[in-house]
Enzyme design. Structure first.
Site, PDB file in Angstrom:
ATOM      1  CB  SER A  33      41.864  40.257  41.388  1.00 37.96           C
ATOM      2  OG  SER A  33      42.604  39.448  42.290  1.00 37.96           O
ATOM      3  CB  THR A  34      42.717  35.913  39.516  1.00 39.67           C
ATOM      4  OG1 THR A  34      42.866  35.891  40.928  1.00 39.67           O
ATOM      5  CG2 THR A  34      43.368  34.682  38.909  1.00 39.67           C
ATOM      6  CG  ASP A  40      38.564  44.656  46.289  1.00 39.41           C
ATOM      7  OD1 ASP A  40      37.898  45.511  46.906  1.00 39.41           O
ATOM      8  OD2 ASP A  40      39.742  44.830  45.932  1.00 39.41           O
ATOM      9  CG  HIS A  47      43.527  42.268  44.196  1.00 42.07           C
ATOM     10  ND1 HIS A  47      42.385  41.490  44.193  1.00 42.07           N
ATOM     11  CD2 HIS A  47      43.143  43.473  44.686  1.00 42.07           C
ATOM     12  CE1 HIS A  47      41.367  42.200  44.672  1.00 42.07           C
ATOM     13  NE2 HIS A  47      41.809  43.411  44.968  1.00 42.07           N
ATOM     14  CG  MET A  87      38.711  34.455  44.017  1.00 39.65           C
ATOM     15  SD  MET A  87      37.323  33.400  43.530  1.00 39.65           S
ATOM     16  CE  MET A  87      38.187  32.105  42.627  1.00 39.65           C
TER      17      MET A  87
END
Length: 354
Positions: free
Chosen positions: A166-167, A288, A192, A285
């Site tokens: 993600s991030t 997930d 993401h 973050m």
């Protein structure tokens, strides 16, 4: 009391600057400490206010946002959230910004008023809060570009690698794929990312990586030398049949707060491949991927988590580690070789078993 998150807004539109300032200033725990219409103004404002987060427009006069971002990341690393147009050019620039070191991005609506702006502003506020927690350092050395070499490629249709991020994931996925050999194992990835950015992300990776990279499509077969990226608005799952493994694209609600969800991908891999897969969870973050990776490990897969020292946000890898889902934690630089070592170990084990 916890100190407020200090934000500087950089945008060449006076209307956008004022609207963003109004929305962000209304948020508890966040204050706008400065605005600027171009990078030259922004340089002085940032020096004077020392913000925690900068929001940065991509297209600006006198100096474009990417050039300014390079300077920020080189001279004064600060969490940056990019604000870009929903055009192909804007999407490509945003992907480049994420590779340079921007923490995240949001897309400008076509118009600056109404529901489109409100939705964008709400998304921006959430990403400002995440960006304020990001760990940045002075510019990292350029990633290695010479592909790794491992001896065992035969039988790769019976095993594969799954990655979730993600991030901070865009530059990490780039760095991992940059050292994959052209005949690398099949790799499936959930990152993401909004749907408007995924085609540009996959196309750029395809240009700069030895293996072929594409957006996953319904029924695409997992084959050696190919990497499949989840679409930005639907889940990617892996299915096994008599011919091997294939990608399936699913609608449905968000899982663990996301669509596509890393948990959905990893859970499908656990079911379809069991011990014939390697799982990797990178910077991001939230939680997930933690339960899906635990399912993979319980099914016999080898699982790797990114170490906190190299993460932008140590959320997803931490959650996976705390859940008991991670077999080994490593800094990013060591993960590509470990992925291939573990993949080859599966093949050696299968050979001995036969």
């Amino acid at each position: 009391m916890t100190r407020s998150i200090r934000v500087v807004i950089v945008d060449d539109s006076s209307l956008m600057r004022e609207m963003l300032k109004a929305v962000i200033s209304d948020e508890p725990g966040i204050e706008v400490v400065g605005v600027a219409r171009d990078p030259y103004e922004a340089r002085d404002v940032i020096k004077r206010t020392n913000p925690d987060v900068v929001t940065l427009d991509v297209e600006m006069p006198r100096m474009d946002g990417l050039s300014f971002l390079e300077k920020i990341m080189t001279l004064r690393p600060t969490p940056v959230v990019m604000v870009s147009s929903l055009t192909q050019e804007g999407s490509e620039a945003t992907i480049r910004a994420l590779e340079i070191g921007a923490v995240d991005c949001v897309a400008k609506p076509d118009g600056s008023e109404g529901h489109g702006f409100e939705a964008m502003a709400h998304e921006l506020v959430g990403k400002i809060r995440i960006a304020a927690t990001a760990r940045l350092s002075m510019r990292r050395p350029k990633p290695a570009t010479s592909p790794l070499q491992t001896p065992h490629r035969a039988g790769s249709g019976t095993r594969f690698i799954a990655i979730g991020a993600s991030t901070g994931g865009v530059e990490r996925i780039r760095d991992v794929l940059a050292v994959m050999p052209a005949d690398c194992p099949p790799i499936v990835i959930t990152q993401h990312m909004g749907p408007s950015y995924v085609p540009s992300f996959a196309a750029r990776l395809d240009r700069i990586s030895p293996p072929s990279v594409e957006v996953a499509t319904q029924g695409a077969r997992l084959v050696q030398g190919k990497v499949y990226i989840a679409p930005g608005d639907r889940h990617l799952v892996v299915i096994r049949d008599a011919e091997g493994y294939s990608c399936h694209i699913q609608d449905g609600p968000a899982v663990s707060g996301h669509r596509p969800s890393v948990d959905v991908l990893f859970s499908s891999v656990a079911k379809a491949a069991g011990a014939n897969a390697v799982g990797v969870i990178l910077s991001g973050m939230g939680r997930d991927g933690a339960s899906g990776m635990l399912a993979m490990r319980d099914a016999g897969a080898y699982t790797i988590g990114e170490q906190e020292s190299s993460c932008v946000v140590y959320g997803m890898p931490r959650a996976a580690r705390e859940a008991g889902a991670v077999a080994v934690e490593l800094p990013l630089a060591q993960i590509p070789a470990e992925m291939l070592r573990a993949f080859d170990a599966i093949g050696e084990h299968r050979t001995r078993a036969n």
